[in-house]
Design a protein around this motif. Structure first.
Motif, PDB file in Angstrom:
ATOM      1  N   GLU A  50      -1.261  54.988  25.168  1.00 27.58           N
ATOM      2  CA  GLU A  50      -0.185  54.484  26.038  1.00 27.58           C
ATOM      3  C   GLU A  50       0.933  55.510  26.226  1.00 27.58           C
ATOM      4  N   GLY A  51       0.811  56.691  25.638  1.00 27.16           N
ATOM      5  CA  GLY A  51       1.856  57.720  25.709  1.00 27.16           C
ATOM      6  C   GLY A  51       2.475  57.928  24.343  1.00 27.16           C
ATOM      7  N   LEU A  52       3.612  58.613  24.303  1.00 26.71           N
ATOM      8  CA  LEU A  52       4.293  58.853  23.024  1.00 26.71           C
ATOM      9  C   LEU A  52       4.854  57.551  22.478  1.00 26.71           C
ATOM     10  N   ALA A  53       4.700  57.348  21.179  1.00 28.84           N
ATOM     11  CA  ALA A  53       5.244  56.168  20.513  1.00 28.84           C
ATOM     12  C   ALA A  53       5.822  56.610  19.178  1.00 28.84           C
ATOM     13  N   GLN A  54       6.789  55.836  18.696  1.00 27.74           N
ATOM     14  CA  GLN A  54       7.415  56.159  17.421  1.00 27.74           C
ATOM     15  C   GLN A  54       6.753  55.367  16.299  1.00 27.74           C
ATOM     16  N   PHE A  55       6.464  56.083  15.211  1.00 25.75           N
ATOM     17  CA  PHE A  55       5.783  55.507  14.047  1.00 25.75           C
ATOM     18  C   PHE A  55       6.565  55.781  12.779  1.00 25.75           C
ATOM     19  N   HIS A  56       6.396  54.875  11.812  1.00 28.03           N
ATOM     20  CA  HIS A  56       6.813  55.131  10.442  1.00 28.03           C
ATOM     21  C   HIS A  56       5.562  55.492   9.658  1.00 28.03           C
ATOM     22  N   CYS A  57       5.696  56.433   8.742  1.00 31.81           N
ATOM     23  CA  CYS A  57       4.684  56.625   7.701  1.00 31.81           C
ATOM     24  C   CYS A  57       5.210  55.862   6.504  1.00 31.81           C
ATOM     25  N   MET A  58       4.379  55.009   5.926  1.00 38.07           N
ATOM     26  CA  MET A  58       4.750  54.231   4.748  1.00 38.07           C
ATOM     27  C   MET A  58       3.786  54.576   3.624  1.00 38.07           C
ATOM     28  N   VAL A  59       4.352  54.838   2.444  1.00 38.19           N
ATOM     29  CA  VAL A  59       3.568  55.273   1.282  1.00 38.19           C
ATOM     30  C   VAL A  59       3.651  54.204   0.200  1.00 38.19           C
ATOM     31  N   LEU A  60       2.507  53.929  -0.427  1.00 35.40           N
ATOM     32  CA  LEU A  60       2.459  52.979  -1.537  1.00 35.40           C
ATOM     33  C   LEU A  60       3.175  53.600  -2.735  1.00 35.40           C
ATOM     34  N   GLN A  61       4.120  52.866  -3.283  1.00 39.32           N
ATOM     35  CA  GLN A  61       4.883  53.331  -4.429  1.00 39.32           C
ATOM     36  C   GLN A  61       4.267  52.799  -5.719  1.00 39.32           C
ATOM     37  N   GLY A  62       4.458  53.558  -6.791  1.00 40.85           N
ATOM     38  CA  GLY A  62       4.056  53.078  -8.104  1.00 40.85           C
ATOM     39  C   GLY A  62       2.761  53.599  -8.513  1.00 40.85           C
ATOM     40  N   GLY A 109       4.438  46.841  -1.469  1.00 34.71           N
ATOM     41  CA  GLY A 109       4.763  48.031  -2.250  1.00 34.71           C
ATOM     42  C   GLY A 109       4.867  49.328  -1.471  1.00 34.71           C
ATOM     43  N   PHE A 110       4.806  49.274  -0.156  1.00 31.63           N
ATOM     44  CA  PHE A 110       4.934  50.477   0.670  1.00 31.63           C
ATOM     45  C   PHE A 110       6.397  50.683   1.050  1.00 31.63           C
ATOM     46  N   THR A 111       6.805  51.950   1.143  1.00 31.74           N
ATOM     47  CA  THR A 111       8.142  52.276   1.637  1.00 31.74           C
ATOM     48  C   THR A 111       8.040  53.311   2.746  1.00 31.74           C
ATOM     49  N   ILE A 112       8.984  53.251   3.657  1.00 34.58           N
ATOM     50  CA  ILE A 112       9.033  54.203   4.766  1.00 34.58           C
ATOM     51  C   ILE A 112       9.464  55.557   4.216  1.00 34.58           C
ATOM     52  N   THR A 113       8.652  56.575   4.494  1.00 35.22           N
ATOM     53  CA  THR A 113       8.968  57.923   4.024  1.00 35.22           C
ATOM     54  C   THR A 113       9.207  58.898   5.168  1.00 35.22           C
ATOM     55  N   LEU A 161       0.015  54.650   5.221  1.00 45.13           N
ATOM     56  CA  LEU A 161      -0.390  54.074   6.500  1.00 45.13           C
ATOM     57  C   LEU A 161       0.665  54.410   7.536  1.00 45.13           C
ATOM     58  N   GLU A 162       0.291  54.258   8.785  1.00 48.49           N
ATOM     59  CA  GLU A 162       1.225  54.445   9.893  1.00 48.49           C
ATOM     60  C   GLU A 162       1.416  53.103  10.583  1.00 48.49           C
ATOM     61  N   PHE A 221      -9.230  56.187   5.734  1.00 49.16           N
ATOM     62  CA  PHE A 221      -9.341  57.502   6.348  1.00 49.16           C
ATOM     63  C   PHE A 221      -8.986  58.566   5.316  1.00 49.16           C
ATOM     64  N   PRO A 222      -9.953  59.426   4.965  1.00 45.32           N
ATOM     65  CA  PRO A 222      -9.693  60.430   3.938  1.00 45.32           C
ATOM     66  C   PRO A 222      -8.932  61.634   4.501  1.00 45.32           C
ATOM     67  N   MET A 223      -7.885  62.005   3.782  1.00 48.32           N
ATOM     68  CA  MET A 223      -7.134  63.216   4.083  1.00 48.32           C
ATOM     69  C   MET A 223      -7.032  63.985   2.763  1.00 48.32           C
ATOM     70  N   VAL A 224      -6.477  65.173   2.769  1.00 49.55           N
ATOM     71  CA  VAL A 224      -6.361  65.950   1.537  1.00 49.55           C
ATOM     72  C   VAL A 224      -5.366  65.260   0.603  1.00 49.55           C
ATOM     73  N   GLY A 225      -5.879  64.685  -0.496  1.00 41.73           N
ATOM     74  CA  GLY A 225      -5.043  64.037  -1.492  1.00 41.73           C
ATOM     75  C   GLY A 225      -4.464  62.693  -1.077  1.00 41.73           C
ATOM     76  N   VAL A 226      -4.866  62.196   0.080  1.00 44.97           N
ATOM     77  CA  VAL A 226      -4.307  60.949   0.622  1.00 44.97           C
ATOM     78  C   VAL A 226      -5.430  60.114   1.224  1.00 44.97           C
ATOM     79  N   THR A 227      -5.341  58.810   1.020  1.00 47.42           N
ATOM     80  CA  THR A 227      -6.157  57.874   1.788  1.00 47.42           C
ATOM     81  C   THR A 227      -5.211  57.157   2.730  1.00 47.42           C
ATOM     82  N   ARG A 228      -5.431  57.358   4.028  1.00 47.87           N
ATOM     83  CA  ARG A 228      -4.617  56.675   5.041  1.00 47.87           C
ATOM     84  C   ARG A 228      -5.331  55.393   5.426  1.00 47.87           C
TER      85      ARG A 228
END
Length: 161
Positions: free
Chosen positions: A149-161, A136-140, A119-120, A75-82
């Protein structure tokens, strides 16, 4: 005797693969990752049911014997591929995650080498979080997000390196 490492490659997400993905059945609590029927996806023109969207953003993850292992969304975003990733449910928990994720990450880097990759993931999905961390992903960030299903809690994880 040890099995040789799994070798995977990326291929376009074909209609046959999309239809097969819609038939995958996940055990709870992972059943929220299931899709509508293929006919419904096409009728509504959503996600990989839209042929243009399927070609632009989705790919199949295939074994050397041409077996569908899973799929990825780039999924293309500005400066990010999700990334959106999904392994065939009968293969989950069998130690294939690192190879699966490496294949997807390499394709994301090939497509948009200048982009950050993230990724989420649901905060409760510890199995996936462990796999992403090994890859190589870390929670940011952690946040609430509206889902079907309603509101849910997510982590965004970013590839490091």
């Amino acid at each position: 005797m040890n099995q040789p490492p799994l070798s995977l490659h990326i291929a376009p997400l074909s209609e046959a693969h999309a239809e097969a993905i819609c038939e995958w059945s996940f055990e709870p609590p992972y059943d929220i990752y299931g899709w509508l029927s293929w006919e419904e996806m096409q009728r509504l023109g959503i996600e990989f049911g839209d042929p243009t969207f399927r070609v632009q953003q989705y790919a199949s993850i295939i074994s050397v014997d041409e077996e569908l292992i899973g799929f990825a969304q780039f999924f293309p975003m500005v400066g990010v591929t999700r990334l959106g990733v999904c392994m065939r449910p009968d293969l989950c928990g069998q130690g294939l995650g690192s190879t699966f994720m490496e294949t997807i990450v390499q394709e994301a880097l090939r497509r948009t080498p200048q982009h950050e990759i993230d990724l989420e993931v649901h905060t409760w999905n510890k199995r996936a979080i462990r796999t992403y961390e090994k890859s190589g992903f870390t929670i940011t960030d952690t946040y609430d997000k509206r889902t079907p299903e309603g509101l849910a809690q997510f982590h965004c994880m970013v590839l490091q390196g």
